[in-house]
Design a protein around this motif. Structure first.
Motif, mmCIF file in Angstrom:
data_model
loop_
_atom_site.group_PDB
_atom_site.id
_atom_site.type_symbol
_atom_site.label_atom_id
_atom_site.label_comp_id
_atom_site.label_asym_id
_atom_site.label_seq_id
_atom_site.Cartn_x
_atom_site.Cartn_y
_atom_site.Cartn_z
ATOM 1 N N ARG A 92 0.844 -1.188 0.000
ATOM 2 C CA ARG A 92 0.000 0.000 0.000
ATOM 3 C C ARG A 92 0.880 1.239 0.000
ATOM 4 O O ARG A 92 2.048 1.176 0.412
ATOM 5 N N HIS A 146 -0.718 -0.964 -4.302
ATOM 6 C CA HIS A 146 -1.180 0.350 -4.744
ATOM 7 C C HIS A 146 -0.753 0.729 -6.152
ATOM 8 O O HIS A 146 -1.199 1.743 -6.661
ATOM 9 N N GLU A 203 -5.889 2.430 -4.651
ATOM 10 C CA GLU A 203 -6.119 3.421 -3.592
ATOM 11 C C GLU A 203 -6.703 4.711 -4.133
ATOM 12 O O GLU A 203 -7.292 5.498 -3.400
#
Ligand SMILES: Nc1ncnc2c1ncn2[C@@H]1O[C@H](COP(=O)(O)OP(=O)(O)O)[C@@H](O)[C@H]1O
Ligand SMILES: Nc1ncnc2c1ncn2[C@@H]1O[C@H](COP(=O)(O)OP(=O)(O)O)[C@@H](O)[C@H]1O
Ligand SMILES: Nc1ncnc2c1ncn2[C@@H]1O[C@H](COP(=O)(O)OP(=O)(O)O)[C@@H](O)[C@H]1O
Lengths: 493, 123, 493, 493, 123, 123
Positions: free
Chosen positions: A70, A241, D455
């Motif tokens: 992430r 991500h 994201e």
């Protein structure tokens, strides 16, 4: 307290440095010099070029991990890869290379070549590499970047929750002892290779399985990321991500493998490296197709991540047989590895949180690749390499397959035991995992004090510049003329 | 109690925040918005073709205060947000019926009470 | 007005092109052809491969700068690096190479080899490179990419506020005159090298210090970024927007250095390049550890940026001694450079706004590396390279250290004077800095008319696609079936 | 239905694999072995290194496309490039290489070398490459990566709306038939080269024009992206989402071209590759300057994208003449290509939606480069390569120019017809384009089931971590002490 | 009809959403805001220099409900959003004069009516 | 004066903006929100595991207008935002007590006055 303990962890790495100068004042260079036969330069040139391609794989692993992490944990990967790569270099230079290669045929652990010094005739000192007259420095570099690859693989399972200091401590132990010893057995002229005839041309076991085994040990002690499993135990996706950066990592790794396998010939003059290279390319290609097709049938998607993992898995699988098999076999080996990848990832994900699929791509595929030598090794190439026997399909004998299996099991247990013990000690003393709050906030801000993408996490309006325009503050009602360079036109009522 | 909603330029916010803080009004929220008004957008060129963006980024400032403080807040905003060019934005005042402070659960005007000490806090 | 002046700036670069064909119609190729000794091909091969690695450092510098810039200034770096690299190639081909290498031993400025033509016997024409029989074309390419590296270093201090045209003008002057002259003195066979015996194997001074000196001159005339210093003069952080891309830059630079230093042997057949390579690797590794440890002790953080800067600083430091010292010395040199990096960055940041730390990594570390030859140069390698004397630790004499210091000072003053004068003229005539509004809006939109990340700065809903889903507009109450390929499931009440 | 049809498309790629083992059990390696002349190893080494640089161009194309795509279509490029590259390898190994090179001088289509087996003496089997004694495996790899480059070029026009399965089907046809046949004519010893004397050293026509022609055929049947043209038909910009990644792609491509052109010498020992390399560098540099200047004059901007396209266009243009012309001519050829790029892009964009400018950079510049041989080819190099005659400027004759034109036209029509027919069939049976809803949502989510940047498109607060801080949940009023590692300080009233 | 606007911590939202859903209030919107209050911001260090960020990210929850439901919603929010530390946020209640459901065009209270079935929907 | 807050689909915004502009209402703001209602979210799969996102991205449109213009605005929004599928969104009307134009400091209804000329502006 955390601070001082991380500091202590770092000191380990530094202590090494302070010991160095002592008695190392002599001119250590003797391998090279004017008037060598051309073959030394030519073979060294290929080994160095191959080594540079393998070194670049550090970027490959970094971006594969970054893409699958992430955004709040993207920056830490950079610090991690630089630190690990550096520690590995120092440790492999001081002791690692000597332990892995500095022994007689069949050795358990090498005995000379520390600090690359006082080893006498390099061809005799590192017998297994005597087949190549490349300089010992070029061989050291090539073997060191392999060590760094193996170390990089370890961390794939630990992303997004491990304490930075753990990297430092384990990296020292791994590159000084665990990797050199185990890899030395398999392709350093140690007992598995020289006495049993285990075939592992470039390290499906010696590099990838070793790394994946360390990764498993770390994962078992570390546990999953917060939120990875629902209270009822079912897995929940935590998407990485950035798929483009993941893709960059995969392509760099693919490129690096053209150094990894063909470079393991340690020379160019016999042309073998060109054959090893196409075997590598064909396997990787088949792996991508196998992984895409399998994932497509299981989920209905053309899974981007699986396409990349499939390439990696196939490259891992072909690493051991790349010096032993024919192109058609490479296609089969790679395709099967590609099928293994999604099946392995789906299965493991149910119980173990392996964000990048390292256990499958480097573990399962590493095992498959090593065993595949027992099936597909060509008689001519077993002879050429003077290691082991032809595979089942040619010899009709299960002998070599048995040797391969024995080698896999031996290495797995040794590395698992050593790694588990190391991590267990770390966990008891220093701790392995950041706090829950730190994990929620992300390692970038909690371990490094700044986000990897500050503008996304702590945007500061006047710095970021949203809404500002070259002419914003212009008092004129129709500010267009105020922006001469850009052709920005402002329309006003 | 009233809620003040202001649509302003990004660079205007920091001075406003600082003065409000010094006046004892540290409590506010901002968010990114895009808007149009007199100021109608902007046309860029990219590889030869035009791209017109009819909306401009603005900052939306939200602040709930006691009735007696409304004018102070509005004046502070107007003072710092004005450049005189189109696009300076607007300020609106809306009625608010009740307020709660989550941390304590208390409600009513004291939730909004100014913090005279706040000014010092960040120095 | 701005427009036309930038245009004028560009014309400079183009004028060069129009002059070319005149009298260049002849077949300029003579170095190569059938029936050469193998050594020509082998050595040229290594020089070209090394040159390609160094060329790729352009990407390294680009991403190091991009990562340390804000998102509103990320795109301009791409245009800048391409323009600079191109101008450098044209200028270094027309005149630069000749000025740097086309002179007798001890020259002040070279006199032949313009346009790589009419230089007679290449071995005699460029005497300092006569030790290698690689083709002159391969040597030109290798030296040109060094020039491009030095030029890229200059701009590190100027990010986020400089006018694009300044790049164009200074790039012409730098790659045609400043760099060729100064680097020629140091490693082109000029007076510092041939007469005084200054040791700078691959350019700690000749490439990195020259670049950093230009960077200092530019910064002094340009001033800090808006908002970098509080009214009270204390520094405020302006975080770069992308640590992963910064990391990519660092890893590419590290890879490139394996061409930079080992390639400076200009040949493979003596095997020396393999020794230079491990010296380079060990120094860089020690640098990372030194920088991380130092930053950790000073700030309590494992600073991602410092880890990368530490690697760069150590690589810069080892560049000069890489051909002269033993591995243990490389570790010491690199570790000290790693310590210098954070200390230098913290100190300089208080007064000078150097977004990427170029003054420290290339300047201070370049000086340290050059001086370190005076301490650590091995007797055997001083002899081997036939330049200068052994270092203090071996000879007990400060002689070589003095020569190194003299060389550093000389080069610094020459380059600083020439660069400051050039930038001063640019500032007076064309201007160096964009307007405050343009700086707030960012260089991408104000200098290039489009953001580097348009979707973040001017998102256009129907183009970007937030909220759109394969089935959004489907009138059916339960649209799931409308999305056959993705496994998207929609849950409705 | 979509699912099963994409699956069917994939099966094509897999079917190939299942056919392989049959009768391929023999040891296929014969080119290499101990006791070869050094030249084999040396030349193979250069061919492999060059091939690796060209292989890396896959990353270059991927990031050029990613940068020019919107964020919702960034991930699909990764899956696409991996799949295409893999299919190309399998097909070029099974049949492509044989069709392109396995024939007598002047052949229409080759007849031997399938699966790289049973071709007898490699030097005789692939006569046009007989000039080099590099191993046939190294030559296969080098030629394969060229095929993969050509295939990658095809998709530049189709971004952001094409169905994934189309890649799979066309890739099989292209790398098995279209590319091998057409490129074989031009540089595989086919009739255009051997009988007419067409000059195309590294493939301005044979690689780039072929790819661009396929791209044109695809585009005509596919149509523009939604929203690209206003109802009134005027073009509207759809900016790519990431200029830094675009820049990465350009720099990787530039690097790759140092393998592409110089590697086409298929050997290092004659030193020619070093001359080809500087010709390539100079042309690319001139191209950047030409494109920037032209775009600047037309739009007033320093266009980042055009700077990159200019480099690519010039590199494409110099590909054919790189083995035939002098440096000054390279500068002229490159500069003109640089001027062509923006003019071509602006003109084509009015009617055809080519997101990356492939039709201009690879098509128009490919044509220009091929024709330029007819103008600038040196007498000495026409002799050296033993292909065709000197260019107009030297010979005063239009002969060679005519041959070049004829070659361009022939290849264009053959490839266009074959590609159009293939895409037409695909369109009628499988379909070429995703639905409007899928296009609006983006290919990542609709074709691959997950965004490339999750994201940004589906942020899940507790996973992403905005607002979380190492100490957020600490009940203490002054939580600072809770964050020992980061130096985060919290200020409270 | 009333509009409830709550500024809360990110991690508080998911539990609030789930309880509101189970209570039959599935309809709400959230957005990213940055705010200051008692909690004054945070100072980071980067390459030796300090960077103070006076605003902290928060989630703004917006939900329009019938008058009778206001207390239920507010209580649910207060219950889950409280950590006791500064920065927990505030909740405000504003009057709403009219509501429309776009899909049907219907207006008035029934637009807001709770969906008792909703709770089941996501299980 | 009233404030209209509409939660709509992204693709609905552009037609609404254009019609409002042509009707002489150029002034509005939008922001990105995520919401739930009848439409309950979406489940994706990633590497074999499921990921349920209970909120869907929407555009929040905010526009303050004079009382007499409210119906026009609402009708325009309803007209273009409707697809008939769940997730079309809601429109709310809130009271506003005062408005200021930052650029001029003027306040009251004229701040909101429609710009009949605006339509032409972007042609
Ligand atoms: N009536 C309104 N409702 C909502 N937002 C508005 C309104 N009027 C203006 N805004 C916001 O204020 C910003 C600036 O308004 P604008 O009309 O350009 O300023 P000015 O009226 O001073 O020219 C717009 O971009 C929009 O975000
Ligand atoms: N009066 C207000 N107007 C608008 N937003 C507010 C107001 N008061 C608080 N907030 C929002 O609530 C968040 C937390 O407020 P804070 O005062 O720190 O909580 P507490 O009062 O519990 O310490 C702030 O960051 C801000 O976003
Ligand atoms: N009562 C409400 N308060 C705040 N936002 C709401 C409310 N009802 C709906 N919304 C917003 O409108 C969007 C669509 O609502 P939804 O109920 O799905 O539409 P419909 O009722 O037409 O099915 C939601 O995602 C949310 O953002």
């Amino acid at each position: 307290m955390r601070r001082s303990s991380t500091a202590r962890a770092l000191v380990l790495g530094l202590a090494v440095l302070l010991l160095l100068p002592t008695g190392a004042m002599a001119d250590t260079f003797n391998a090279a010099g004017k008037g060598l036969p051309d073959s030394v330069g030519i073979n060294s040139l290929w080994v160095i070029v191959a080594g540079c391609l393998v070194m670049f794989m550090q970027a490959g692993f970094a971006f594969l991990e970054i893409g699958f992490s992430r955004g709040k944990n993207a920056g830490t990967v950079v610090a991690k890869i630089l630190t690990n790569f550096s520690i590995a270099a120092i440790m492999y230079w001081t002791v690692g290379f000597a332990f892995a290669f500095g022994g007689e045929a069949g050795h358990i652990i090498g005995s000379h070549g520390f600090l690359l010094r006082d080893f006498g005739d390099p061809q005799k000192a590192f017998p297994i590499m005597g087949l190549s007259d490349a300089t010992v420095e070029s061989k050291w570099f090539f073997q060191f970047v392999f060590c760094a690859v193996s170390l990089a693989i370890v961390w794939g399972t630990t992303l997004e929750r491990i304490k930075f200091g753990v990297y430092v401590i384990y990296a020292v132990v791994f590159s000084a002892l665990i990797y050199p010893i185990a890899s030395g057995w398999v392709f350093g002229g140690g007992w598995l290779q020289s006495n049993l005839g285990m075939q592992d041309f470039a390290g499906s076991t010696a590099v990838h399985l070793i790394g994946a085994t360390g990764a498993l040990a770390a994962l078992l002690l570390l546990g999953p990321r917060r939120g990875k499993y629902h209270p009822d135990g079912t897995a929940r996706a935590i998407p990485g991500h950035n798929m483009p950066l993941f893709g960059l990592g995969v392509l760099i790794l693919w490129l690096g493998w053209f150094g990894f396998n063909p470079g393991s010939t340690l020379g160019a003059l016999d042309g073998r490296f060109t054959e090893v290279l196409i075997v590598t390319q064909l396997a990787a290609s088949a792996g991508v197709l196998g992984a895409i097709a399998t994932a497509r049938l299981k989920t209905g998607q053309i899974d981007i991540g699986m396409a990349g993992n499939g390439a990696i898995g196939a490259l891992v699988a072909i690493t051991a047989p790349s010096g032993y098999v024919a192109p058609w076999a490479a296609v089969v080996i790679g395709f099967i590895a590609g099928v293994i990848v999604p099946l392995g990832v789906y299965a493991i994900d149910r119980k173990l949180d392996d964000p990048v699929g390292a256990l499958t791509a480097h573990g399962l595929c590493g095992v498959w690749g090593t065993l595949s030598c027992g099936l597909f090794t060509l008689p001519s190439l077993a002879r050429y390499n003077a290691v082991g026997d032809p595979g089942l399909f040619y010899s009709g004998s299960f002998g070599q397959l048995g040797v391969q299996a024995l080698g896999v099991v031996t290495v797995f247990f040794f590395v698992f035991a050593a790694s588990f013990a190391t991590f267990w000690l770390i966990k008891k003393t220093y701790g392995m995992r950041v706090t829950a709050d730190e994990e929620d906030a992300g390692l970038d801000i909690s371990e490094h004090g700044m986000y990897g993408y500050p503008e996304q996490f702590i945007p500061i309006p006047e710095l970021v510049g949203y809404g500002a325009a070259p002419h914003v503050a212009t008092p004129a009602p129709a500010p267009a003329p105020a922006a001469p360079v850009s052709t920005t036109k402002e329309v006003t009522a | 109690m009233k809620k003040i909603e202001a649509y302003i330029r990004h660079e205007a916010f920091e001075p406003i925040r600082m003065e409000l803080l010094s006046l004892g009004f540290p409590s506010l929220s901002i968010s990114e918005v895009k808007g149009s008004g007199r100021q109608k957008g902007i046309t860029e060129r990219y590889r030869g073709a035009e791209l017109t963006n009819y909306l401009r980024p603005k900052v939306k400032l939200e602040c709930v205060v006691a009735d007696r403080d409304v004018q102070t807040i509005v004046d502070t905003i107007l003072k710092h947000a004005r450049t005189g060019a189109v696009g300076d934005g607007k300020v609106f005042v809306l009625p608010v019926e009740e307020s709660y402070r989550v941390r304590t659960g208390e409600s009513g005007e004291e939730v909004l009470q100014a913090h005279p000490d706040a000014a010092a806090a960040t120095t």
